[in-house]
Design an enzyme around this catalytic site. Structure first.
Site, PDB file in Angstrom:
ATOM      1  N   ASP A  84       0.765  -0.930   0.341  1.00 44.90           N
ATOM      2  CA  ASP A  84      -0.341   0.156  -0.036  1.00 44.90           C
ATOM      3  C   ASP A  84       0.633   0.940  -0.293  1.00 44.90           C
ATOM      4  OD1 ASP A  84       0.769   0.270   3.190  1.00 44.90           O
ATOM      5  OD2 ASP A  84      -1.273   0.320   3.342  1.00 44.90           O
ATOM      6  N   HIS A  85       0.131   2.271   0.571  1.00 47.17           N
ATOM      7  CA  HIS A  85       1.321   3.416  -0.126  1.00 47.17           C
ATOM      8  C   HIS A  85       2.008   3.237   1.151  1.00 47.17           C
ATOM      9  CE1 HIS A  85      -2.466   4.074   2.667  1.00 47.17           C
ATOM     10  NE2 HIS A  85      -1.726   5.217   3.362  1.00 47.17           N
ATOM     11  N   CYS A 145       3.485  -3.115   3.653  1.00 45.81           N
ATOM     12  CA  CYS A 145       2.645  -1.612   4.146  1.00 45.81           C
ATOM     13  C   CYS A 145       3.126  -0.918   5.451  1.00 45.81           C
ATOM     14  CB  CYS A 145       1.010  -1.682   4.631  1.00 45.81           C
ATOM     15  SG  CYS A 145       1.560  -3.069   6.734  1.00 45.81           S
ATOM     16  N   GLY A 146       2.484  -0.083   6.077  1.00 37.13           N
ATOM     17  CA  GLY A 146       3.065   1.095   7.015  1.00 37.13           C
ATOM     18  C   GLY A 146       3.960   0.593   7.845  1.00 37.13           C
ATOM     19  N   THR A 147       2.966  -0.779   8.757  1.00 34.05           N
ATOM     20  CA  THR A 147       4.159  -1.867   9.568  1.00 34.05           C
ATOM     21  C   THR A 147       4.335  -2.681   8.875  1.00 34.05           C
ATOM     22  OG1 THR A 147       1.914  -2.073  11.112  1.00 34.05           O
ATOM     23  CG2 THR A 147       2.599   0.157  11.086  1.00 34.05           C
ATOM     24  N   GLY A 148       3.710  -2.880   7.920  1.00 35.30           N
ATOM     25  CA  GLY A 148       3.637  -4.754   8.026  1.00 35.30           C
ATOM     26  C   GLY A 148       2.657  -5.617   8.397  1.00 35.30           C
ATOM     27  N   ILE A 149       1.865  -4.633   9.427  1.00 35.34           N
ATOM     28  CA  ILE A 149       0.983  -5.289  10.231  1.00 35.34           C
ATOM     29  C   ILE A 149      -0.621  -5.965   9.728  1.00 35.34           C
ATOM     30  CG2 ILE A 149      -0.370  -5.723  12.080  1.00 35.34           C
ATOM     31  CD1 ILE A 149       2.024  -4.090  13.260  1.00 35.34           C
ATOM     32  N   GLY A 150      -1.363  -4.654   9.311  1.00 32.05           N
ATOM     33  CA  GLY A 150      -2.744  -5.055   8.340  1.00 32.05           C
ATOM     34  C   GLY A 150      -2.343  -5.785   7.169  1.00 32.05           C
ATOM     35  N   HIS A 175      12.120 -21.970  11.075  1.00 29.20           N
ATOM     36  CA  HIS A 175      10.842 -22.914  11.319  1.00 29.20           C
ATOM     37  C   HIS A 175       9.224 -22.381  11.022  1.00 29.20           C
ATOM     38  CE1 HIS A 175      13.257 -22.247  14.860  1.00 29.20           C
ATOM     39  NE2 HIS A 175      14.767 -22.641  14.951  1.00 29.20           N
ATOM     40  N   ARG A 225      11.072 -31.406  13.950  1.00 24.27           N
ATOM     41  CA  ARG A 225      10.318 -30.928  14.367  1.00 24.27           C
ATOM     42  C   ARG A 225       9.128 -30.156  13.996  1.00 24.27           C
ATOM     43  NH1 ARG A 225      14.493 -28.531  16.080  1.00 24.27           N
ATOM     44  NH2 ARG A 225      14.172 -26.096  17.078  1.00 24.27           N
ATOM     45  N   HIS A 226       9.798 -28.891  13.040  1.00 25.25           N
ATOM     46  CA  HIS A 226       9.243 -27.353  12.813  1.00 25.25           C
ATOM     47  C   HIS A 226       8.082 -28.201  11.644  1.00 25.25           C
ATOM     48  CE1 HIS A 226      11.320 -25.147  14.965  1.00 25.25           C
ATOM     49  NE2 HIS A 226      12.076 -26.208  14.359  1.00 25.25           N
TER      50      HIS A 226
HETATM   51  C1  RB5 Z   1      -2.152   3.365   6.082  1.00 24.96           C
HETATM   52  O1  RB5 Z   1      -2.468   4.311   6.899  1.00 24.96           O
HETATM   53  C2  RB5 Z   1      -1.353   1.905   7.672  1.00 24.96           C
HETATM   54  O2  RB5 Z   1      -2.489   1.969   8.301  1.00 24.96           O
HETATM   55  C3  RB5 Z   1      -1.294   0.811   6.933  1.00 24.96           C
HETATM   56  O3  RB5 Z   1       0.174   1.171   6.004  1.00 24.96           O
HETATM   57  C4  RB5 Z   1      -0.663   0.101   7.710  1.00 24.96           C
HETATM   58  O4  RB5 Z   1       0.347   0.357   7.959  1.00 24.96           O
HETATM   59  C5  RB5 Z   1      -1.006  -0.794   8.680  1.00 24.96           C
HETATM   60  O5  RB5 Z   1      -1.266  -1.965   9.112  1.00 24.96           O
END
Ligand code: RB5
Length: 149
Positions: A8-9, A65-70, A98, A132-133
């Protein structure tokens, strides 16, 4: 080897360095976008990459993405996907060794371009250890089989 890439952006800042590493490794790239810094919704790009990997059109994927989380949360909703959000070389190595992670996820607002490039390389270079993995990864698949209809 073919690797699907999506962002994403918030993650697009890392895409050129990720693709440079893939090209240096003679890996074919399928670039699902986005292609500029206009605001978009990360699940749309997670889905494109995750479907390509899940359906065997790509061997692995890299999502940003911004954090890689979403984007990793969204990708992990697709059957067969083990997307790992990583912030350092150790986690990038371990998710391959692993967890047999078939998608690497990174945050453009978290890791530098230099670190991201190194993380991609170590993830590519590290084989799944098996042993084991296998049993543990198989248990992840069993959870999928229980809940994914
Ligand atoms: C976008 O602003 C941000 O929320 C997205 O890139 C990401 O960090 C979500 O997890």
């Amino acid at each position: 080897m073919k690797i699907a890439v999506g962002c994403d952006h918030g993650g697009i800042v890392l895409k050129p360095v990720v693709e440079e590493v893939l090209k240096k490794n003679n890996i074919e790239i399928v670039d699902f976008g986005c292609y500029d810094e206009n605001s978009v919704d990360y699940p749309d790009y997670a889905l494109k990459v995750a479907e390509a990997v899940s359906q065997g059109e790509a061997d692995k994927g890299i999502i940003l993405c911004g954090t890689g989380i979403g984007i990793s949360i969204a990708a992990n909703k697709v059957k067969g996907i083990r997307a790992a959000v990583c912030h350092d070389l150790f986690t990038a190595q371990m998710c391959a060794q692993h967890n047999n992670a078939n998608i690497l996820s990174m945050g453009g607002r978290v890791v530098s371009k230099e670190l991201a490039a190194q993380m991609v390389q170590i993830w590519l270079d590290t084989p799944f250890e098996g042993g084991r993995h296998c049993k543990r990864v198989d248990k992840i698949t069993a959870i999928e089989n229980k809940y994914f209809k």
